[in-house]
Design a protein around this motif. Structure first.
Motif, PDB file in Angstrom:
ATOM      1  N   ASP A  99      34.036  22.655  54.924  1.00 41.04           N
ATOM      2  CA  ASP A  99      32.817  22.959  54.006  1.00 41.04           C
ATOM      3  C   ASP A  99      33.066  24.037  53.615  1.00 41.04           C
TER       4      ASP A  99
ATOM      5  N   GLY B 283      33.917  29.469  59.009  1.00 41.16           N
ATOM      6  CA  GLY B 283      33.545  27.872  58.874  1.00 41.16           C
ATOM      7  C   GLY B 283      33.716  27.369  59.949  1.00 41.16           C
TER       8      GLY B 283
ATOM      9  N   SER C 137      24.404  21.391  63.509  1.00 42.25           N
ATOM     10  CA  SER C 137      24.013  20.483  62.471  1.00 42.25           C
ATOM     11  C   SER C 137      23.841  19.123  62.494  1.00 42.25           C
TER      12      SER C 137
END
Length: 404
Positions: free
Chosen positions: A269, A347, A246
């Motif tokens: 998320d 997630g 990320s």
């Protein structure tokens, strides 16, 4: 002298009731002990059906040994009682034998005297061959009394001989009874020796089983520790990998509430949000028999404390394992002891399934809630241990707060 002997015989006869009472009490005690031994044998037979109930077996064998010792003591007491009876009977036999010998000697003397006078003594001579009638009468009366004494003595001798025969029978019976008790004593001592050997063997086996169990526990604790360290490293690596992808820093997101069924802090998320939305309603990953270890701090059997970062469940070998929520298979790893583990990402949440024997999903594949992902490892025992963990970043969470 005769009075003393008769007094001794009378005292011996008077003593018999209390001796008989004591013997009856000993026999009742013996019967009670034998009944208790039979009960313990029955209990021991039941305990042997359960090979794992070794402690109860050892306790029952020890109780049976104690009862066997009490039975032997009881037999010894009965033999001591019989020894006293035999001694008294032998003393009585000697007394009666002496009386018979004395009476026979006296009887023989009387017979010899009368036999010597048989040619010269008759009723006419006793009556007329004397200076006066009174003197003749006294001589005749004396002669009759002497004859009557002889007959009485003969009868008394027969009674004494019958008494002697009865005492001799009693003595034989008492000796037979003692021989029977001696045989019982030998039998009980042999049984006692066998039971003591059996007790020692069971004790040795129990101690060996305890040592083996301790070794198994120690080995299992070591495997748990290695598995926990392995999972911790894999979780850290997975979080670091995701953070790297990320482009951000390897920061653990803020920790959600680990108690109750309330919602966690807002997830960044959709996958995390969907996971949190199902908190408290997720299905259990496997059908289990019992909980081996709860989440949290535990005292180890070998000493010291350790923290369990999940929940460990005792399951049937080969039991089906399901995903508790939709996600992506992130990792597959070999666990200590030969089992397999997988990590599924939801997630920022991660679920860990350790203790699998087979896996039916591959890394990178998507899974849905309730989907079969593998089976529980077969540990060659009646039940196998399966471990389920839930993580939020690098923080472990209590699975019970999330499962239904």
């Amino acid at each position: 002298m005769k009075k003393t002997l008769l007094l001794l015989v009378a005292l011996l006869l008077l003593a018999q009731p209390s001796q008989a009472q004591s013997k009856k009490q000993l026999e009742r005690d013996k019967a009670r002990i034998e009944k208790e031994i039979a009960r313990l044998n029955n209990e021991l037979g039941k305990a042997r059906k359960d090979s794992r109930n070794r402690t109860k077996q050892i306790k029952l064998v020890k109780q049976r040994i104690d009862e066997r010792n009490r039975l032997i003591d009881n037999i010894n007491s009965q033999m001591a009682h019989l020894d006293r009876q035999i001694t008294r009977t032998e003393d009585s036999l000697r007394v009666v034998r002496g009386q018979i010998d004395s009476m026979k000697a006296e009887y023989a003397r009387v017979v010899r005297t009368l036999y010597g006078l048989r040619e010269n003594v008759n009723a006419t001579s006793l009556l007329f061959d004397n200076a006066s009638y009174n003197y003749s009468y006294l001589k005749m009366k004396y002669f009759k009394e002497y004859s009557r004494f002889r007959r009485h003595q003969a009868t008394a001798i027969k009674r004494r001989e019958q008494r002697f025969a009865n005492l001799d029978l009693d003595l034989q019976r008492q000796r037979n009874e003692k021989n029977n008790l001696l045989a019982q004593q030998r039998k009980q001592r042999q049984a006692l020796t066998r039971e003591q050997e059996q007790h020692q063997q069971k004790l040795d086996k129990s101690q060996q089983a305890e040592r083996n169990l301790q070794q198994q526990i120690s080995k299992k604790e070591q495997q748990r520790n290695r598995l926990q360290q392995q999972i911790q490293q894999l979780i850290n690596a997975e979080v670091a990998k995701t953070s790297g992808k990320s482009g951000g820093k390897n920061n653990t997101p803020s920790r959600p509430s680990n108690t109750g069924r309330g919602s966690a802090s807002p997830a960044p998320d959709a996958a995390s949000a969907d996971f949190v939305k199902n908190k408290g309603h997720m299905p259990w990953p496997v059908h289990y028999k019992s909980v081996a270890r709860e989440y949290g701090l535990h005292t180890r059997a070998s000493g010291g404390q350790s923290r369990n970062l999940g929940i460990d469940l005792n399951c049937a070998p080969g039991a089906n394992v399901r995903a508790v929520a939709a996600g992506v298979v992130a990792r597959r790893f070999e666990a200590p002891g030969g089992s397999i583990g997988i990590i599924i990402r939801h997630g920022q949440y991660l679920t860990v399934y350790a203790g699998l024997g087979s896996v039916s999903v591959s890394v990178g594949s998507k899974v849905s809630v309730g989907q079969s992902i593998g089976t529980v490892y077969n540990s060659q025992e009646e039940q196998s241990e399966f471990s389920f963990q839930l993580w939020y970043g690098t923080d472990s969470l209590n699975p019970r707060h999330w499962l239904n």
